[in-house]
Design an enzyme around this catalytic site. Sequence first.
Site, short mmCIF file in Angstrom:
data_model
loop_
_atom_site.label_atom_id
_atom_site.label_comp_id
_atom_site.label_asym_id
_atom_site.label_seq_id
_atom_site.Cartn_x
_atom_site.Cartn_y
_atom_site.Cartn_z
N PRO A 58 -82.77 -17.43 26.66
CA PRO A 58 -83.80 -16.47 27.04
C PRO A 58 -83.93 -16.24 28.56
O PRO A 58 -84.60 -15.21 28.89
CB PRO A 58 -84.95 -16.57 26.33
CG PRO A 58 -84.82 -17.81 25.72
CD PRO A 58 -83.36 -18.41 25.79
N ASP A 98 -71.99 6.76 22.30
CA ASP A 98 -73.17 6.12 21.75
C ASP A 98 -74.44 6.15 22.67
O ASP A 98 -74.12 6.45 23.67
CB ASP A 98 -72.90 4.41 21.69
CG ASP A 98 -72.14 4.04 20.76
OD1 ASP A 98 -71.77 4.87 19.74
OD2 ASP A 98 -71.36 3.05 20.91
N ARG A 144 -66.76 -3.74 19.41
CA ARG A 144 -66.89 -2.32 18.86
C ARG A 144 -66.22 -1.41 20.07
O ARG A 144 -65.81 -0.25 20.01
CB ARG A 144 -67.97 -1.65 18.38
CG ARG A 144 -69.32 -1.90 19.35
CD ARG A 144 -70.62 -1.77 18.56
NE ARG A 144 -70.49 -0.42 17.86
CZ ARG A 144 -70.81 0.54 18.72
NH1 ARG A 144 -71.02 0.65 20.14
NH2 ARG A 144 -71.01 1.88 17.96
N GLU A 174 -84.85 -27.39 21.99
CA GLU A 174 -85.88 -27.01 22.89
C GLU A 174 -85.31 -26.52 24.20
O GLU A 174 -85.94 -26.00 25.03
CB GLU A 174 -87.02 -28.10 23.19
CG GLU A 174 -88.17 -28.02 21.94
CD GLU A 174 -87.42 -28.63 20.75
OE1 GLU A 174 -86.51 -29.61 20.65
OE2 GLU A 174 -88.43 -28.39 19.72
N1 ADE Z 1 -81.52 -18.34 22.63
C1 ADE Z 1 -82.88 -18.37 22.14
N2 ADE Z 1 -83.44 -17.06 22.64
C2 ADE Z 1 -82.20 -16.27 23.23
C3 ADE Z 1 -82.45 -15.03 23.39
N3 ADE Z 1 -83.42 -14.06 23.56
N4 ADE Z 1 -81.24 -14.61 24.09
C4 ADE Z 1 -80.20 -15.47 24.33
N5 ADE Z 1 -80.17 -16.59 23.73
C5 ADE Z 1 -81.27 -17.17 23.10
#
Ligand code: ADE
Length: 262
Positions: free
Chosen positions: A101, A181, A166, A128
């Site tokens: 993330p 797209d 794709r 974690e």
């Molecule tokens: N691993 C956990 N959350 C994630 C996300 N939002 N994007 C990519 N990998 C992740």
Amino acid sequence: MHIDIVTLFPDMFVGPFQESIIHKAQEIGALSIAVHDLRVFGIGRHRQVDDVPYGGAAGMLLRPEPIVAAVESILDRPVFRGAEEPPVDVDALPPIILLTPQGRPLTQRVVSELADHPRLVLICGRYEGIDERVRQYLATDEISIGDYVLSGGELAAMVVVDAVARTLPGVLGYERGAEEDSFASGLLEGPQYTRPPQFRGRAVPDVLLSGHHARIARWRRKESLRRTLQRRPDLLETVELNDEDRALIEEILREGKHKGTH
Ligand code: ADE
């Protein structure tokens, strides 16, 4: 294109990779995928892959050694940028991408950029987190699929594979391909219709049945601009608009149909 995926949960990929576009991309030889079980590279008799964080935080972290061993085995050369090791020529390597993330947001532009490489290595984080040295000295890129936290990088890796697959030549059977797209032009796609022309009193817009190609093209562009104005006006800040687009936007604003409907 070849994609290697390093994961603690290889079985998660079985279903999704056997269906639809990802399946077809492999069938026609546009894509090959190898899913590698991180556990195989685990430490000791118990094939340990994680450990408690130093400094006493909660949860478990993935240790660096199994991940580095997996990637070095996949690429068959040293890739970890260790302090006492010969420098690694990162440009000679495929992108080694950590799904996290904290990564740069996945956009269609990033997808195209990834699709230009003959090979990608995707590392799925779990638990974690992951030892910082993987991020710093092994990964060459970090990607996030959105501002929310998944329980691991596996679903994110599938999203990357699908989005890349794709765009590969020959994968989308129909002529128009991925170029039209939503996002490919920087705009959202406008509304689309198929048969029947009337459904419970709701009609397909006349222009689409008119056979007038120029008028249809203009309508499509206008509706694409309208939808983008309605739903993602932020996209208009980066897209290149020509004089006709600007005239269409004027029209839409005059019609007052740029607000609402989400
Ligand atoms: N691993 C956990 N959350 C994630 C996300 N939002 N994007 C990519 N990998 C992740």
